[in-house]
Design a protein around this motif. Sequence first.
Motif, mmCIF file in Angstrom:
data_model
loop_
_atom_site.group_PDB
_atom_site.id
_atom_site.type_symbol
_atom_site.label_atom_id
_atom_site.label_comp_id
_atom_site.label_asym_id
_atom_site.label_seq_id
_atom_site.Cartn_x
_atom_site.Cartn_y
_atom_site.Cartn_z
ATOM 1 N N LEU A 171 -3.263 -4.541 20.220
ATOM 2 C CA LEU A 171 -2.149 -4.574 19.263
ATOM 3 C C LEU A 171 -0.923 -4.092 20.042
ATOM 4 O O LEU A 171 -0.888 -2.934 20.493
ATOM 5 C CB LEU A 171 -2.454 -3.665 18.064
ATOM 6 N N SER A 172 0.042 -5.019 20.219
ATOM 7 C CA SER A 172 1.183 -4.681 21.065
ATOM 8 C C SER A 172 2.499 -4.822 20.305
ATOM 9 O O SER A 172 2.792 -5.890 19.745
ATOM 10 C CB SER A 172 1.221 -5.611 22.294
ATOM 11 N N GLU A 173 3.275 -3.731 20.316
ATOM 12 C CA GLU A 173 4.599 -3.766 19.667
ATOM 13 C C GLU A 173 5.501 -4.772 20.376
ATOM 14 O O GLU A 173 6.460 -5.281 19.787
ATOM 15 C CB GLU A 173 5.216 -2.370 19.634
ATOM 16 N N ALA A 176 5.588 -7.845 18.581
ATOM 17 C CA ALA A 176 6.280 -7.818 17.274
ATOM 18 C C ALA A 176 7.597 -8.578 17.362
ATOM 19 O O ALA A 176 8.043 -9.201 16.409
ATOM 20 C CB ALA A 176 6.530 -6.365 16.871
ATOM 21 N N ILE A 203 -4.867 0.409 20.141
ATOM 22 C CA ILE A 203 -3.607 0.832 19.510
ATOM 23 C C ILE A 203 -2.943 1.860 20.432
ATOM 24 O O ILE A 203 -3.626 2.776 20.929
ATOM 25 C CB ILE A 203 -3.879 1.522 18.146
ATOM 26 N N GLY A 204 -1.674 1.721 20.660
ATOM 27 C CA GLY A 204 -0.960 2.566 21.621
ATOM 28 C C GLY A 204 -0.421 3.856 21.022
ATOM 29 O O GLY A 204 -0.505 4.082 19.819
ATOM 30 N N PRO A 205 0.195 4.711 21.874
ATOM 31 C CA PRO A 205 0.733 6.006 21.454
ATOM 32 C C PRO A 205 2.097 5.845 20.784
ATOM 33 O O PRO A 205 2.629 4.727 20.730
ATOM 34 C CB PRO A 205 0.864 6.756 22.785
ATOM 35 N N GLU A 206 2.666 6.961 20.312
ATOM 36 C CA GLU A 206 3.992 6.883 19.669
ATOM 37 C C GLU A 206 4.988 6.180 20.591
ATOM 38 O O GLU A 206 5.837 5.418 20.143
ATOM 39 C CB GLU A 206 4.563 8.283 19.378
ATOM 40 N N TRP A 209 3.047 1.074 24.551
ATOM 41 C CA TRP A 209 2.396 0.722 25.818
ATOM 42 C C TRP A 209 3.469 0.484 26.877
ATOM 43 O O TRP A 209 4.516 -0.073 26.583
ATOM 44 C CB TRP A 209 1.569 -0.555 25.663
ATOM 45 N N LEU A 227 1.216 -7.300 14.613
ATOM 46 C CA LEU A 227 0.966 -6.929 13.202
ATOM 47 C C LEU A 227 2.204 -7.267 12.373
ATOM 48 O O LEU A 227 2.445 -6.670 11.328
ATOM 49 C CB LEU A 227 0.645 -5.433 13.103
ATOM 50 N N GLY A 228 3.020 -8.220 12.883
ATOM 51 C CA GLY A 228 4.239 -8.595 12.152
ATOM 52 C C GLY A 228 5.468 -8.017 12.833
ATOM 53 O O GLY A 228 5.347 -7.277 13.818
ATOM 54 N N ARG A 230 7.703 -5.758 11.975
ATOM 55 C CA ARG A 230 8.097 -4.329 11.867
ATOM 56 C C ARG A 230 7.323 -3.502 12.892
ATOM 57 O O ARG A 230 6.183 -3.820 13.215
ATOM 58 C CB ARG A 230 7.739 -3.803 10.468
ATOM 59 N N LEU A 232 5.266 -0.433 13.503
ATOM 60 C CA LEU A 232 4.501 0.513 12.671
ATOM 61 C C LEU A 232 4.201 1.782 13.478
ATOM 62 O O LEU A 232 4.078 1.739 14.703
ATOM 63 C CB LEU A 232 3.171 -0.135 12.253
ATOM 64 N N ALA A 237 -0.645 1.382 12.140
ATOM 65 C CA ALA A 237 -1.211 0.226 12.847
ATOM 66 C C ALA A 237 -2.738 0.291 12.845
ATOM 67 O O ALA A 237 -3.408 -0.736 12.701
ATOM 68 C CB ALA A 237 -0.685 0.196 14.284
HETATM 69 N N1 SAH Z 1 7.533 3.627 19.975
HETATM 70 C C1 SAH Z 1 7.264 2.196 20.114
HETATM 71 C C2 SAH Z 1 6.211 1.733 19.123
HETATM 72 C C3 SAH Z 1 4.864 2.347 19.310
HETATM 73 S S1 SAH Z 1 3.962 2.153 17.842
HETATM 74 C C4 SAH Z 1 8.527 1.406 19.819
HETATM 75 O O1 SAH Z 1 9.371 1.931 19.078
HETATM 76 O O2 SAH Z 1 8.576 0.255 20.263
HETATM 77 C C5 SAH Z 1 2.366 2.645 18.336
HETATM 78 C C6 SAH Z 1 1.380 1.483 18.478
HETATM 79 O O3 SAH Z 1 1.188 0.850 17.220
HETATM 80 C C7 SAH Z 1 1.816 0.371 19.407
HETATM 81 O O4 SAH Z 1 1.577 0.687 20.767
HETATM 82 C C8 SAH Z 1 0.939 -0.766 18.929
HETATM 83 O O5 SAH Z 1 -0.380 -0.611 19.439
HETATM 84 C C9 SAH Z 1 0.928 -0.551 17.427
HETATM 85 N N2 SAH Z 1 1.949 -1.347 16.738
HETATM 86 C C10 SAH Z 1 2.988 -0.885 16.018
HETATM 87 N N3 SAH Z 1 3.689 -1.898 15.468
HETATM 88 C C11 SAH Z 1 3.063 -3.058 15.858
HETATM 89 C C12 SAH Z 1 3.283 -4.456 15.619
HETATM 90 N N4 SAH Z 1 4.287 -4.882 14.851
HETATM 91 N N5 SAH Z 1 2.438 -5.346 16.184
HETATM 92 C C13 SAH Z 1 1.411 -4.935 16.962
HETATM 93 N N6 SAH Z 1 1.129 -3.629 17.228
HETATM 94 C C14 SAH Z 1 1.952 -2.701 16.672
#
Ligand code: SAH
Length: 269
Positions: A171-173, A176, A203-206, A209, A227-228, A230, A232, A237
């Motif tokens: 799951l990668s932001e 998104a 799932i990654g940290p705050e 990744w 995951l869309g 936004r 999360l 997530a």
């Molecule tokens: N601080 C980062 C977000 C990390 S959210 C930023 O602002 O970009 C923590 C984890 O939640 C991410 O590493 C991912 O694994 C998951 N996550 C959050 N939103 C996501 C999304 N829209 N799609 C896929 N993974 C998501």
Amino acid sequence: MTRRRWIASEFDRETATLTGAQADHLARVLRATAGMQAEIVAGDRLFRAVVAEVAPAAVRFRLEEELPAASPSAPPVTLLVAVFKFDRLEWAIEKATELGVAAIHPALARRTEKHLAQAAAARVQRWRRIAIEATQQSRGSFVPAIHDPQPLATLLAAPLETPAADTRILLSEHEAVNPSALTLADRIQSLAASSEAAVTLAIGPEGGWTSEETARFAETGWLAASLGPRILRAETAIIASLAITASLLATDGPHPPSTAQQSFHPRST
Ligand code: SAH
């Protein structure tokens, strides 16, 4: 009245024993007495049981009758979760247990805060206790395995103890913001047909990744998913990913691997 369910610390063919805080709660707070009915999870089996003996540090049950598995088996879902703020991570472990996760691999990622990475190993027993209590509260029939925290690089290099050849989804932001990204639902739907579909979700940290980590996931056979649009929080997530996966793979959420399934070895990259 629904019988309370307990996870046995020790058991044999006829009896099961609760020890430690659970025994203390049962003896002191719930004032258990011999003859009290309960349900006992012993390993990956469920029994109707009766309290045989109550002592302050241990409560012994007589196993009366094996009960059918709570529901049709479903493909197991495993979580690889980068360690993040403990209070939120522990809340997420409780929610993931309620949602039927089969196992959790805590990962020390590049953006896991240093003091959390150093303290993680000392917190695992607490995480395992949270998983036991959430299993009892949600009347689950197995306790998810909470593995010792490992550096992400180690987890990606070594065989993850997953139930079978599974599909690994990152799951990668970063996905998104990618308009052509595949969603987690897209990825799972394409699996749903094969009944043996075991899934591992990362799932990654705050802090998210790093690009090197995302590249390493891709090199080791993980499929990126969104995951869309936004962004999360990690705990959101985790819950969203498990709910989406469970609802698409089976009726009632993931179940542990059957003991027959061999541990999984990573595909050669
Ligand atoms: N601080 C980062 C977000 C990390 S959210 C930023 O602002 O970009 C923590 C984890 O939640 C991410 O590493 C991912 O694994 C998951 N996550 C959050 N939103 C996501 C999304 N829209 N799609 C896929 N993974 C998501």
